[in-house]
Design an enzyme around this catalytic site. Sequence first.
Site: not given
Ligand code: NOJ
Length: 583
Positions: A30, A34, A38, A107, A215, A274, A346-347
């Site tokens: 950051d 904030d 970024d 992305d 995605d 993905e 990130h998931d």
């Molecule tokens: C996959 C993404 O990696 C995830 O973070 C997102 O919530 C879903 N697709 C919906 O876009």
Amino acid sequence: MSAEPALDSSAEDWWRTAVVYQVYPRSFADSDGDGVGDLRGLIGRLDHLERLGVDVVWLSPIYPSPQDDAGYDISDYQDVDPTFGTLADLDDLLAQLHARGMRLMMDLVVNHTSDEHPWFVESRSSPDSPKRDWYWWRPAREGMQGGTPGAEPTNWESFFSGSAWEYDDAGGEYYLHLFSRKQPDLNWENPEVREAVYAMMRWWLDRGVDGFRMDVINLISKDIDLPDGVVHHGGQFGDGFGHVMCGPRIHEFIAEMHREVFEGRDRKVLTVGEMPGVTVEEARLFTDPARREVDMVFTFEHVGVDHARSKWDLVPFRLTTLKAVLGRWQAGLAETGWNSLYWNNHDQPRVVSRFGDDGAWRVRSAKLLGTVLHLHRGTPYIYQGEELGMTNFPFAGIEEFRDIESLNHHRHAVERGDDPAQVLAALRSRSRDNARTPVQWDGSPNAGFTTGEPWLAVNPNHTEVNAEAAEADPDSVLHHYRRLVELRHTEPVVAHGDFTMLLPDDEQVYAFTRAHEDVELLVAANLSGEVAKADLDLDGWADAELLLSNLDGGATAASAATAWDGALQPWEARVLRRQQARL
Ligand code: NOJ
């Protein structure tokens, strides 16, 4: 000063020797205090990426968004959200990456938009809107009153809990949202939708970006009859996944996108799709270069090995299952197609907490997991903080979570009577917020991530686990990852070698060989806190060089020939290299 490294993107498959680094911008760095990361923060940390040696940065969404799903709900595809900066910052990032010999992969989130995207606002405005058909609008179930329980057009559950349909009072119809109600699904059956998406992609390529991570791209073709899904025992909803995943026109759409967006360009960009639920057989079709669809896909099979029906069901991890899955993908794409290699994004929860030991063996097991993954055949992805051995967060209560999937799951599960303590235990282990805590740059109060209040708490272990400390310690996870990246660039066998899985039934040891021309590698790793003995045929390896070890001193100093008897210390990984004279 040395000359700028040249980015040679003319080779069709430059990405076969590349390593990708994922930046999740909210949590990276950051610059303005904030509490949210970024683009200027990222630009300020490019030295870290350059020193790591990665070739490509995959940037999670920075587009204008109401942030219902942390940016995966996009309201304008051709701008930057003020939280993250400006288009000028993005251009600057691109220029600075290119000057350092790195590429930028954006992305691409086009299975759905935000409900605040002008396309959806227009579509929703009236059943007669020219954009009505850009989304999946359907009337209530026959004979039922719209908006009443059970009147949804299908019984599908959304990935984020609850029905996948939202009733819109004004127009008297429902719209489909496979994710949150603020993420309506685009209707790819409509050619205008496809052309609008392709035009947007061309605009980004003209701006200079080097690829797209797509995605949930295998959800864009759905069974247009929208049949109900099977209701599993005791469930409230049906499982619609089979009706929306890799639908009848998926290859047609992806091939059309390739033709309309990528063909005829003077440089070869990187495309990765993905694809939840994709099988290795499908992946071979998607990634067969002759079919001109995508370069690689993200499979979910290996990150599902500790799931039962849902990711919230905690199933113990078994090494043999993981090896069976990854071995099948290696074999399945050996002749045709290409693998992506990842533990984290990130998931996903942090891999050292998931398949490693984030306590006493944190450093060694993080290095081991990196070694195993990076020595497979395919393109490796490093998720921010993985190179530091960052761990899951010790979440104590639901108020500490920010992720919509986690919060919705908690609400629905507790409402239907699940034990709140168990729900929380599952979140602690599986929530996406584990991956999203700020990157730990140093040991200062907010880990050097922000001077303000971070949007998600910094992991308390940042006093120990941080980039500054890792830089100073030659035996850190960071230095080991550097060596792994370097090996992919300097050892042709790492990038191009064949892969053979060994010891598939061993519950402790992950072992395989790689072979290319006259060089062979043997990788052996002990995924346990106990000493192990790898039952390998070591004939012919006595004079092999120890190319890499995760024990102290092992990252930099490849040692001379060593006769090894197959014994492995707790969480030890070793890579042997031998060269055989051609006959
Ligand atoms: C996959 C993404 O990696 C995830 O973070 C997102 O919530 C879903 N697709 C919906 O876009």
